[in-house]
Motif scaffolding. Structure first.
Motif, PDB file in Angstrom:
ATOM      1  N   GLU A   1       0.828  -1.207   0.000  1.00 65.98           N
ATOM      2  CA  GLU A   1       0.000   0.000   0.000  1.00 65.98           C
ATOM      3  C   GLU A   1       0.866   1.263   0.000  1.00 65.98           C
ATOM      4  OE1 GLU A   1      -3.036   2.300   3.086  1.00 65.98           O
ATOM      5  OE2 GLU A   1      -2.770   0.130   3.259  1.00 65.98           O
ATOM      6  N   ASP A   2       1.935   1.257   0.805  1.00 71.22           N
ATOM      7  CA  ASP A   2       2.823   2.423   0.871  1.00 71.22           C
ATOM      8  C   ASP A   2       3.548   2.646  -0.456  1.00 71.22           C
ATOM      9  OD1 ASP A   2       2.096   2.850   3.482  1.00 71.22           O
ATOM     10  OD2 ASP A   2       3.813   1.792   4.330  1.00 71.22           O
ATOM     11  N   ILE A   3       3.967   1.575  -1.101  1.00 72.74           N
ATOM     12  CA  ILE A   3       4.639   1.689  -2.400  1.00 72.74           C
ATOM     13  C   ILE A   3       3.689   2.288  -3.435  1.00 72.74           C
ATOM     14  CG2 ILE A   3       5.583   0.351  -4.335  1.00 72.74           C
ATOM     15  CD1 ILE A   3       6.697  -1.595  -2.191  1.00 72.74           C
ATOM     16  N   GLN A   4       2.481   1.782  -3.457  1.00 72.56           N
ATOM     17  CA  GLN A   4       1.489   2.295  -4.410  1.00 72.56           C
ATOM     18  C   GLN A   4       1.166   3.759  -4.137  1.00 72.56           C
ATOM     19  OE1 GLN A   4      -1.452  -0.699  -3.520  1.00 72.56           O
ATOM     20  NE2 GLN A   4      -1.011  -1.861  -5.393  1.00 72.56           N
ATOM     21  N   SER A   5       1.055   4.114  -2.863  1.00 72.19           N
ATOM     22  CA  SER A   5       0.745   5.487  -2.494  1.00 72.19           C
ATOM     23  C   SER A   5       1.868   6.435  -2.904  1.00 72.19           C
ATOM     24  CB  SER A   5       0.499   5.575  -0.983  1.00 72.19           C
ATOM     25  OG  SER A   5       0.292   6.909  -0.576  1.00 72.19           O
TER      26      SER A   5
END
Length: 222
Positions: A66-70
């Motif tokens: 999720e953090d990578i995508q964000s």
């Protein structure tokens, strides 16, 4: 016959600093700034001992994703992800798909009989180190390898600790690679002793709890 007239100018005595003939203006070329391209490898331990913290590790993996995508969206940087698991077998689940195409883990039941940590990490590195990415042209490319594991390497086929440390040092010397390990409590010191090429800040100890693992997943992608 006509005389040939030569027009001369004493450049040393020209005091007109605005004269571009005597005092040419040198303009520095504008540096070319390449856009960023991130290539991420997410490597998850699938050995049986992970079953004790399977729920927490699943949340850590999904929070990291999720953090990578964000961040890819926030900084407008194309980011591609490859996913691996290791245990008795080393599996590549996908290869360099855009981050928004990767879905969170829905089911995670680690049950394999051994932990080929060194071979699993080497597989992820070599797949990307040796691959001729035509799409790298025109980009400033960085590589991020994140390994989520609970324990030691207890079986080796191709890479022992020394050989893997050499491989990791090779890619990190390019200044394009970051390798991050998420490990259990009280294991960081011994791990860094095996891998002195890895900066201490790239090794994170996680508490064997939901809150602890979720906390380090944020630090790994910062």
């Amino acid at each position: 016959t006509g005389a040939t007239i030569k027009l001369t100018r004493d450049l040393d005595k020209c005091i007109d600093k605005g004269c571009h003939i005597c005092h040419p203006v040198t303009v520095a070329p504008t540096p070319v700034v390449k856009p960023k391209l991130n290539r991420v490898m997410l490597v998850l331990d699938n050995s049986g001992s992970m079953s004790l913290v399977a729920g927490a590790a699943k949340k850590a993996f999904n929070k990291t994703l999720e953090d990578i995508q964000s961040n890819a969206q926030k900084f407008d940087q194309p980011t591609k992800i490859s996913r691996y698991t290791f245990g008795e077998l080393i599996k590549r689940l996908n290869f360099q798909e855009y981050s928004n195409q990767i879905r969170p883990i829905e089911s995670y039941e680690p049950n394999e009989s051994c932990t080929k940590l060194f071979d699993g990490v080497a597989k992820a590195i070599n797949d990307h180190k040796d691959y001729d990415f035509a799409s790298n042209i025109g980009f400033d490319v960085s590589y991020l390898l994140i390994v989520i594991t609970d324990g030691d390497n207890n079986r080796t086929e191709n890479y022992d600790a020394s050989r893997l440390a050499t491989l990791m040092n090779e890619v990190q010397k390019t200044d394009r690679w970051t390798i991050t390990f998420q490990l259990p409590p009280r294991s960081k010191g011994r791990f860094l002793g095996m891998f002195p090429s890895i900066p201490a800040g790239n090794v994170i100890e996680w508490e064997q709890s939901n809150a602890g693992i979720e906390r380090v997943s944020v630090a790994a992608t910062a």
